[in-house]
Design a protein around this motif. Sequence first.
Motif, PDB file in Angstrom:
ATOM      1  N   PHE A 126       0.847  -1.186   0.000  1.00 40.59           N
ATOM      2  CA  PHE A 126       0.000   0.000   0.000  1.00 40.59           C
ATOM      3  C   PHE A 126       0.889   1.246   0.000  1.00 40.59           C
ATOM      4  O   PHE A 126       1.907   1.294   0.682  1.00 40.59           O
ATOM      5  CB  PHE A 126      -0.900   0.009   1.237  1.00 40.59           C
ATOM      6  N   GLU A 127       0.498   2.259  -0.785  1.00 37.92           N
ATOM      7  CA  GLU A 127       1.325   3.450  -0.975  1.00 37.92           C
ATOM      8  C   GLU A 127       0.784   4.623  -0.153  1.00 37.92           C
ATOM      9  O   GLU A 127      -0.338   5.076  -0.371  1.00 37.92           O
ATOM     10  CB  GLU A 127       1.365   3.827  -2.455  1.00 37.92           C
ATOM     11  N   TRP A 128       1.594   5.098   0.775  1.00 34.28           N
ATOM     12  CA  TRP A 128       1.245   6.251   1.594  1.00 34.28           C
ATOM     13  C   TRP A 128       1.924   7.493   1.032  1.00 34.28           C
ATOM     14  O   TRP A 128       3.073   7.432   0.584  1.00 34.28           O
ATOM     15  CB  TRP A 128       1.708   6.032   3.033  1.00 34.28           C
ATOM     16  N   GLY A 129       1.233   8.629   1.083  1.00 32.48           N
ATOM     17  CA  GLY A 129       1.839   9.823   0.521  1.00 32.48           C
ATOM     18  C   GLY A 129       1.354  11.115   1.157  1.00 32.48           C
ATOM     19  O   GLY A 129       0.466  11.124   2.016  1.00 32.48           O
ATOM     20  N   VAL A 130       1.960  12.210   0.729  1.00 30.86           N
ATOM     21  CA  VAL A 130       1.533  13.561   1.073  1.00 30.86           C
ATOM     22  C   VAL A 130       1.465  14.362  -0.221  1.00 30.86           C
ATOM     23  O   VAL A 130       1.994  13.940  -1.250  1.00 30.86           O
ATOM     24  CB  VAL A 130       2.484  14.251   2.068  1.00 30.86           C
ATOM     25  N   ALA A 131       0.814  15.529  -0.148  1.00 31.71           N
ATOM     26  CA  ALA A 131       0.616  16.307  -1.367  1.00 31.71           C
ATOM     27  C   ALA A 131       0.767  17.795  -1.105  1.00 31.71           C
ATOM     28  O   ALA A 131       0.605  18.274   0.019  1.00 31.71           O
ATOM     29  CB  ALA A 131      -0.772  16.014  -1.941  1.00 31.71           C
ATOM     30  N   THR A 132       1.065  18.500  -2.181  1.00 31.36           N
ATOM     31  CA  THR A 132       1.067  19.953  -2.198  1.00 31.36           C
ATOM     32  C   THR A 132       0.856  20.376  -3.648  1.00 31.36           C
ATOM     33  O   THR A 132       0.706  19.535  -4.532  1.00 31.36           O
ATOM     34  CB  THR A 132       2.383  20.508  -1.614  1.00 31.36           C
ATOM     35  N   SER A 133       0.830  21.682  -3.913  1.00 34.15           N
ATOM     36  CA  SER A 133       0.718  22.141  -5.301  1.00 34.15           C
ATOM     37  C   SER A 133       1.514  23.419  -5.480  1.00 34.15           C
ATOM     38  O   SER A 133       1.825  24.123  -4.508  1.00 34.15           O
ATOM     39  CB  SER A 133      -0.747  22.366  -5.698  1.00 34.15           C
ATOM     40  N   GLY A 134       1.807  23.736  -6.731  1.00 33.58           N
ATOM     41  CA  GLY A 134       2.703  24.840  -7.042  1.00 33.58           C
ATOM     42  C   GLY A 134       2.238  26.191  -6.545  1.00 33.58           C
ATOM     43  O   GLY A 134       2.847  26.787  -5.658  1.00 33.58           O
ATOM     44  N   PHE A 135       1.178  26.730  -7.112  1.00 29.06           N
ATOM     45  CA  PHE A 135       0.750  28.075  -6.748  1.00 29.06           C
ATOM     46  C   PHE A 135       0.447  28.182  -5.265  1.00 29.06           C
ATOM     47  O   PHE A 135       0.768  29.184  -4.620  1.00 29.06           O
ATOM     48  CB  PHE A 135      -0.487  28.478  -7.556  1.00 29.06           C
ATOM     49  N   GLN A 136      -0.159  27.157  -4.697  1.00 30.90           N
ATOM     50  CA  GLN A 136      -0.571  27.223  -3.301  1.00 30.90           C
ATOM     51  C   GLN A 136       0.610  27.270  -2.330  1.00 30.90           C
ATOM     52  O   GLN A 136       0.480  27.799  -1.227  1.00 30.90           O
ATOM     53  CB  GLN A 136      -1.453  26.031  -2.963  1.00 30.90           C
ATOM     54  N   ALA A 137       1.735  26.697  -2.724  1.00 30.53           N
ATOM     55  CA  ALA A 137       2.820  26.514  -1.757  1.00 30.53           C
ATOM     56  C   ALA A 137       4.147  27.152  -2.133  1.00 30.53           C
ATOM     57  O   ALA A 137       4.950  27.463  -1.261  1.00 30.53           O
ATOM     58  CB  ALA A 137       3.046  25.020  -1.508  1.00 30.53           C
ATOM     59  N   GLU A 138       4.409  27.366  -3.429  1.00 31.89           N
ATOM     60  CA  GLU A 138       5.769  27.727  -3.832  1.00 31.89           C
ATOM     61  C   GLU A 138       6.196  29.123  -3.401  1.00 31.89           C
ATOM     62  O   GLU A 138       7.355  29.355  -3.068  1.00 31.89           O
ATOM     63  CB  GLU A 138       5.903  27.614  -5.360  1.00 31.89           C
ATOM     64  N   GLY A 139       5.281  30.103  -3.431  1.00 35.53           N
ATOM     65  CA  GLY A 139       5.678  31.490  -3.245  1.00 35.53           C
ATOM     66  C   GLY A 139       6.181  32.084  -4.546  1.00 35.53           C
ATOM     67  O   GLY A 139       6.323  31.395  -5.559  1.00 35.53           O
ATOM     68  N   THR A 140       6.440  33.404  -4.541  1.00 34.25           N
ATOM     69  CA  THR A 140       6.900  34.141  -5.725  1.00 34.25           C
ATOM     70  C   THR A 140       6.212  33.666  -7.001  1.00 34.25           C
ATOM     71  O   THR A 140       6.866  33.207  -7.940  1.00 34.25           O
ATOM     72  CB  THR A 140       8.437  34.042  -5.895  1.00 34.25           C
ATOM     73  N   PRO A 141       4.884  33.767  -7.061  1.00 32.65           N
ATOM     74  CA  PRO A 141       4.174  33.201  -8.211  1.00 32.65           C
ATOM     75  C   PRO A 141       4.430  33.990  -9.491  1.00 32.65           C
ATOM     76  O   PRO A 141       4.425  35.232  -9.480  1.00 32.65           O
ATOM     77  CB  PRO A 141       2.703  33.293  -7.794  1.00 32.65           C
ATOM     78  N   PRO A 142       4.637  33.300 -10.605  1.00 30.98           N
ATOM     79  CA  PRO A 142       4.759  33.978 -11.889  1.00 30.98           C
ATOM     80  C   PRO A 142       3.384  34.424 -12.383  1.00 30.98           C
ATOM     81  O   PRO A 142       2.357  34.099 -11.785  1.00 30.98           O
ATOM     82  CB  PRO A 142       5.337  32.885 -12.797  1.00 30.98           C
ATOM     83  N   ASP A 143       3.369  35.165 -13.469  1.00 34.75           N
ATOM     84  CA  ASP A 143       2.107  35.649 -14.044  1.00 34.75           C
ATOM     85  C   ASP A 143       1.234  34.463 -14.457  1.00 34.75           C
ATOM     86  O   ASP A 143       1.668  33.573 -15.195  1.00 34.75           O
ATOM     87  CB  ASP A 143       2.402  36.535 -15.261  1.00 34.75           C
ATOM     88  N   SER A 144       0.007  34.439 -13.959  1.00 33.28           N
ATOM     89  CA  SER A 144      -0.918  33.339 -14.245  1.00 33.28           C
ATOM     90  C   SER A 144      -2.334  33.814 -13.997  1.00 33.28           C
ATOM     91  O   SER A 144      -2.557  34.935 -13.503  1.00 33.28           O
ATOM     92  CB  SER A 144      -0.620  32.139 -13.346  1.00 33.28           C
ATOM     93  N   ASN A 145      -3.308  32.954 -14.324  1.00 35.12           N
ATOM     94  CA  ASN A 145      -4.689  33.285 -14.001  1.00 35.12           C
ATOM     95  C   ASN A 145      -4.836  33.594 -12.515  1.00 35.12           C
ATOM     96  O   ASN A 145      -5.484  34.574 -12.118  1.00 35.12           O
ATOM     97  CB  ASN A 145      -5.633  32.161 -14.425  1.00 35.12           C
ATOM     98  N   TRP A 146      -4.205  32.779 -11.641  1.00 35.35           N
ATOM     99  CA  TRP A 146      -4.385  32.956 -10.206  1.00 35.35           C
ATOM    100  C   TRP A 146      -3.572  34.125  -9.657  1.00 35.35           C
ATOM    101  O   TRP A 146      -4.026  34.830  -8.747  1.00 35.35           O
ATOM    102  CB  TRP A 146      -4.083  31.662  -9.462  1.00 35.35           C
ATOM    103  N   ALA A 147      -2.400  34.382 -10.192  1.00 34.32           N
ATOM    104  CA  ALA A 147      -1.657  35.575  -9.770  1.00 34.32           C
ATOM    105  C   ALA A 147      -2.466  36.830 -10.084  1.00 34.32           C
ATOM    106  O   ALA A 147      -2.475  37.803  -9.310  1.00 34.32           O
ATOM    107  CB  ALA A 147      -0.304  35.625 -10.466  1.00 34.32           C
ATOM    108  N   ARG A 148      -3.200  36.805 -11.180  1.00 31.82           N
ATOM    109  CA  ARG A 148      -4.020  37.955 -11.553  1.00 31.82           C
ATOM    110  C   ARG A 148      -5.249  38.083 -10.652  1.00 31.82           C
ATOM    111  O   ARG A 148      -5.637  39.197 -10.290  1.00 31.82           O
ATOM    112  CB  ARG A 148      -4.428  37.841 -13.023  1.00 31.82           C
ATOM    113  N   TYR A 149      -5.859  36.959 -10.285  1.00 27.11           N
ATOM    114  CA  TYR A 149      -7.011  37.045  -9.376  1.00 27.11           C
ATOM    115  C   TYR A 149      -6.604  37.705  -8.056  1.00 27.11           C
ATOM    116  O   TYR A 149      -7.344  38.517  -7.504  1.00 27.11           O
ATOM    117  CB  TYR A 149      -7.583  35.656  -9.092  1.00 27.11           C
ATOM    118  N   VAL A 150      -5.422  37.351  -7.568  1.00 30.06           N
ATOM    119  CA  VAL A 150      -4.929  37.950  -6.322  1.00 30.06           C
ATOM    120  C   VAL A 150      -4.649  39.434  -6.530  1.00 30.06           C
ATOM    121  O   VAL A 150      -5.071  40.288  -5.729  1.00 30.06           O
ATOM    122  CB  VAL A 150      -3.669  37.226  -5.819  1.00 30.06           C
ATOM    123  N   ALA A 151      -3.943  39.764  -7.605  1.00 29.60           N
ATOM    124  CA  ALA A 151      -3.563  41.157  -7.865  1.00 29.60           C
ATOM    125  C   ALA A 151      -4.781  42.050  -8.073  1.00 29.60           C
ATOM    126  O   ALA A 151      -4.763  43.246  -7.727  1.00 29.60           O
ATOM    127  CB  ALA A 151      -2.655  41.228  -9.092  1.00 29.60           C
TER     128      ALA A 151
END
Length: 425
Positions: free
Chosen positions: A28-53
């Motif tokens: 059985f495979e146990w794991g953890v998860a994360t995602s780029g925009f949510q966790a990385e910081g210093t986000p590049p220009d994207s749909n979500w960077a624009r929603y925040v801005a």
Amino acid sequence: MFAVAVASALVAAPAGAAPSVAPLGPDFEWGVATSGFQAEGTPPDSNWARYVAEGRTHDPYGSGPDFRHRYAEDIANAAAMGVDTFRFSVEWARVQPRPGEWDESEFAYYDDVVREIRAHGMRPMITLDHFVFPGWAVDRGGWTRDETIDLWLANAEKVVSRYAGQDVTWITFNEPTVFVQKELTFGGLSPLDAPGALDRMVRAHRSAYDLIHRLDPGARVSSNVSYIPAAMGVIDSLFTDRVRDKLDFVGLDYYYGVSLDNLTAAAAATEAFYDVRPQPDGIYHAALHFARKYPELPIVVVENGMPSDDGKARADGYTRADHLRDHVYWLQRARQDGANVVGYNYWSITDNYEWGNYRNRFGLYTVDVLTDPTLTRRPTDAVAAYREVTASDGVPADYTPVMPDSVCSLVSPPDSCVNTGSSGN
């Protein structure tokens, strides 16, 4: 018939100790998860960077949890819990900042992430698209344009080619139906555009499945689905049914249930996930739903976790460790009752930007992004609990869930209302 089932459930209260469960086994495979925009910081220009801005979100982004520079610590923390899989995303907006231009320095960062994961004996699970696409693609119409399919596939080919042979499990789109819903909510799509956008994601996934198997033979490919209680017939028809032949496993994301004694899931409509009362037995019914519907496919829980309100303890005393153990117990029950569940990821390794706010805290490790400039990772009680779970291939045989069974679960009606399993009370 359903009314009879409801009446029966109301008078048939569980009694005695919970049924015993067997370990999930060493495979059985146990794991953890994360995602780029949510966790990385210093986000590049994207749909979500624009929603925040543009001020469309509740909280500013700030520094984010800074996975971009602290990935080694987060990966080491995951490995110390004994997990096998570390899920993250390679952000299209980061590696292709402009049309036709690839940023090798950003690829070098992801190279290091993959290398670090493998050095700790874990498998990378890479998501190609976790709700985010480049700002230049937004300017060209995003998922309202057929052109985006080819642009997205070009990025997929670049990423898959780079990490082929690294024992990667691939996720194409994270929760496609929720992706479209969030674009509707934040203004990226109009209601008239939504069906076409989802159609394009179906076409992109189908092509990506073949592409990945050509470039990375033997790799597993899927797209995880957000399980919405009592609505999966419709949800499945929008995406999963249409790509069934292009999946190597069902990716299940389960967060909350609905039952006659728990209607708190309504809070999810306003993003107040911390006000939803957890319903662990729902993951059992969700797994059986997919086992019945797609019997040829194994099931991986790609995401499961419990939000807290800005890190505060719940009023009922239910903890993240309780939540983790209870859900694992019900997965063990599901395995015993015929659901071929082969993996489980906890969402998430740290608190992160939950699509507009930091109030919903899902992290195994707490991070106070808005108030702590050191971004210190502080373990919750679930860290030690997860270490025990992975070491024992599940919870003990005599484990009794902290959260009682629901009364007439509506996670997968009518079966979930009357059935707590062949090994049940």
